[in-house]
Design an enzyme around this catalytic site. Structure first.
Site, mmCIF file in Angstrom:
data_model
loop_
_atom_site.group_PDB
_atom_site.id
_atom_site.type_symbol
_atom_site.label_atom_id
_atom_site.label_comp_id
_atom_site.label_asym_id
_atom_site.label_seq_id
_atom_site.Cartn_x
_atom_site.Cartn_y
_atom_site.Cartn_z
ATOM 1 N N THR A 1 0.876 -1.186 0.000
ATOM 2 C CA THR A 1 0.000 0.000 0.000
ATOM 3 C C THR A 1 0.911 1.233 0.000
ATOM 4 O O THR A 1 1.359 1.656 -1.052
ATOM 5 C CB THR A 1 -0.984 0.011 1.184
ATOM 6 O OG1 THR A 1 -0.274 -0.218 2.394
ATOM 7 C CG2 THR A 1 -2.050 -1.053 1.014
ATOM 8 N N LYS B 1 4.035 -6.858 4.142
ATOM 9 C CA LYS B 1 3.771 -5.479 3.749
ATOM 10 C C LYS B 1 3.395 -4.684 4.980
ATOM 11 O O LYS B 1 2.968 -5.243 5.991
ATOM 12 C CB LYS B 1 2.657 -5.396 2.705
ATOM 13 C CG LYS B 1 1.312 -5.885 3.126
ATOM 14 C CD LYS B 1 0.439 -4.899 3.810
ATOM 15 C CE LYS B 1 0.352 -3.589 3.089
ATOM 16 N NZ LYS B 1 -0.565 -2.689 3.877
ATOM 17 N N THR C 1 1.978 -8.573 11.546
ATOM 18 C CA THR C 1 1.992 -7.320 10.799
ATOM 19 C C THR C 1 0.665 -7.142 10.110
ATOM 20 O O THR C 1 -0.226 -7.964 10.237
ATOM 21 C CB THR C 1 3.073 -7.333 9.728
ATOM 22 O OG1 THR C 1 3.020 -6.083 9.046
ATOM 23 C CG2 THR C 1 2.822 -8.420 8.716
ATOM 24 N N GLU D 1 6.574 4.763 7.320
ATOM 25 C CA GLU D 1 6.192 6.005 6.646
ATOM 26 C C GLU D 1 7.048 7.165 7.144
ATOM 27 O O GLU D 1 7.031 7.500 8.328
ATOM 28 C CB GLU D 1 4.704 6.275 6.859
ATOM 29 C CG GLU D 1 3.841 5.302 6.063
ATOM 30 C CD GLU D 1 2.375 5.342 6.418
ATOM 31 O OE1 GLU D 1 1.596 4.754 5.661
ATOM 32 O OE2 GLU D 1 2.018 5.958 7.437
ATOM 33 N N ASN E 1 0.315 10.686 5.619
ATOM 34 C CA ASN E 1 -0.965 10.298 6.197
ATOM 35 C C ASN E 1 -2.041 11.353 6.054
ATOM 36 O O ASN E 1 -3.221 11.065 6.221
ATOM 37 C CB ASN E 1 -0.780 9.867 7.644
ATOM 38 C CG ASN E 1 -0.202 8.485 7.684
ATOM 39 O OD1 ASN E 1 -0.840 7.550 7.227
ATOM 40 N ND2 ASN E 1 1.026 8.369 8.155
#
Lengths: 408, 408
Positions: free
Chosen positions: B155, B181, B192, B279, B403
């Protein structure tokens, strides 16, 4: 930029008989900053306080707890620029030394001084600079220095935070004035980083801690900026006994209830001011959780929402990516939560019903609510009648910039 | 930018006998993205799994739990672009319908298919697009598609995450290959967001859940990016029984121990890859807490540090504002923690002793350690012999940007 918050008007801050405050620039961390305050209390003032639950509590917090046990408090000594936390035995000695220095000037005992520090953690308190500044601070002391007092406790705050209230008890006017500071490391587990409210009300000393606790629970214990509980959280309530009414000796009398309401309202105003001035905040967010079995589980859900970086960044973007709120409720730690009973509203928009997207939910309506500066999130757990509300702000790039740069 | 992480080399990803994977672009959320995978397992494969503890678990997680109870699993069906979480009864029906569609093409029962979804929460799963993509995915299935499989579950990941290991059991070569992922909403409380490891080892089906649990506890349950536990966390281990050695029927045999070590190492590598690709991450941070009375309290302290926005922004800035780490330990919830026993090292630099600043501590040395891309924080509680390690990353403005923009 603070959210719907302005600096108080100095003349709106009402003197409280029996309290004089003096401030000065002592150069604690940087020159040219009002960073040292003394509060001088007339004899007879009753003082209550609540302090951080952080096990790593600062040296001044430890000293305050000791001094509040059996002293008649005559002075508060507050510095910004240095938290005197994570400083071990040496920090404790320096906090005590600062109390002794002020006590000598006032001709009281060191145990009658409460010390407070806020600023960077794990740096040595420059107690000699505090000592050097005491004369200037004491000689500046006056009943009208509330605005300066609010300025003198700021760290990353962009605005001073202060307010007053008045009420009538037995035909006498009772005044309350308070100040607070804090913008980051805000997830009080007791009180804000620093909050002080003084009143001239006549209150039995034995009630003061209960009053402080109740006011903190209604206010500073309902806010979060970043979920980091400070080492220095302190909230103190002072009653100078000067208003002339019959002393309050029980919490459930009519006079006590009127005073408690005014005190709690003032504390809520100061606590909300901290969130509105939260580091990098662009929105003020009210998170209301209803339908819990008890308030504790409502708080778990409300704080999970209010702490989630994903929820907070979605608010920053005004992006109704509201599944993030459901996810936070889901991991809040409510053991047997049934996700199929959850309802959620954003403002008046009904977003979630029976755990899923409401059939008439239109994202554009939620986006419109989120674009405002004051947003209400309501989640109903539908398993009881308890409720709670927590106040928080969004999470912006500016928060990261401020906290990556704080010491420079 | 991922921290010291590169995409795997496709030819380093070893086929696992009994597993064929096919992927396609089904246009689940956006066109032109590899977003649908099918894993076809030969008859006889044993499968174990662990799933999110989020009470708001996604529909596919609920279906996986059901199907793992008494089925011989023959296929995995994975989509990205939509999490099918917060979707109520309709989401559950759509997850079941996707299993039924794949089962029909494979001539197996719907209960023999495990569904997985990842992506945005609270949006309707476009199950018809999944159905329309199944033929292409099934016909693409081959033993060599591990790199594509890793790509097809991404993603906000910037890189695919996959790795292989081999070991010998009774002179036979046993292969393990896995993918994972995840980059945000990462605080697995089980696994996860998505992790899959297949091996051709011969393992009794009754042991599979224990193997998956142990590997998750050693790896995915030790990482955090932002403290948000996903609704879709799933970690699955498949043993195809094709390696030809005597079947493993007890966890403490020599063969089992060798397999467990390889499995745990592979899981750790994949879990660390998630943090390295966190991120906005610019640093990989190892938080080691020693000297606890039990591992649980070490985890409390380690996660308090790893979740603190103030600690994470200080790392982003390479600013040794390390009092923030002490504050996090203090509010971690260890009831009777004595702050005066705490020691802290950053890399080899001794920062804190007896709860205060080490007398020989020089900030410039800590700043040098923090400037690296792989930083070790060690805290010693000095009250027992338990230890734990948690892996996390720093917190940058880029995290907020990602985000705030994720859905756009």
């Amino acid at each position: 930029m603070p959210v719907d918050l302005q600096a108080p008007n100095p003349q709106d801050l009402l003197p409280v008989a029996g309290v004089r405050i003096g401030t000065t620039m002592a150069g604690i961390r940087k020159p040219g900053r009002r960073d040292l305050s003394v509060w001088l209390l007339d004899e007879g003032a009753a003082v209550g306080g609540v302090f951080t639950q952080n096990r790593y509590c600062a040296a001044p917090v430890q000293v305050c707890r000791e001094h509040l046990q059996d002293s008649s408090i005559r002075a508060l000594l507050i510095n910004t620029g240095n938290a005197n936390a994570g400083t071990g035995a040496d920090g404790l000695a320096r906090a005590r030394r600062s109390c002794t220095a002020l006590a000598a000037k006032l001709n009281v005992a060191p145990q009658q001084v409460l010390p407070f520090s806020t600023g960077v953690i794990m740096e040595t308190l420059p107690v000699e600079r505090i000592e050097a500044g005491l004369d200037a601070a004491v000689s500046a002391a006056a009943p009208t220095q509330w605005f300066e007092a609010a300025q003198a406790i700021m760290t990353t705050d962009t605005l001073p935070k202060a307010a007053s209230r008045q009420l009538q008890i037995e035909g006498r006017t009772v005044t309350l004035t308070g100040i607070a500071k804090g913008a980051g490391m805000i997830r009080p587990n007791m009180a804000t980083m620093l909050g002080f409210i003084a009143t001239d009300a006549c209150v039995a000393p034995a009630l003061m801690n209960a009053l402080a606790r109740e006011a903190a629970d209604a206010s500073f214990n309902r806010i979060t900026v970043d979920g980091d509980t400070s080492t220095n959280d302190s909230f103190v309530v002072i009653a100078t006994q000067r208003a002339g009414h019959t002393p309050i000796t029980a919490l459930d009398s009519a006079a006590a209830q009127a005073l408690r309401a005014a005190l709690n309202e003032l504390a809520v105003q100061l606590a909300q001011a901290i969130v509105r001035d939260g580091e990098g905040a662009t929105k003020f967010i009210r998170v209301q959780v209803d339908g819990g079995r008890d308030e504790a589980e409502c708080r778990l859900a409300a704080y999970a929402i209010a702490h989630s970086p994903l929820v907070k960044t979605a608010f920053f973007a005004s992006d109704p990516n509201l599944g993030r709120i459901l996810a936070a409720v889901g991991y809040a730690g409510i053991a047997d939560l049934d996700q199929n009973r959850i309802e959620m509203h954003l403002g008046e928009v009904h977003v979630v019903t029976a755990g899923g997207r409401h059939p008439e939910y239109v994202e554009a309506e939620a986006a419109e609510v989120m674009a405002g500066s004051d947003v209400l999130v309501r989640v109903n757990l539908n398993r009881g009648v308890a409720s709670t509300t927590v106040w928080t702000c969004d999470f912006s790039e500016e928060y990261v910039r401020i906290n990556a740069d704080y010491r420079s």
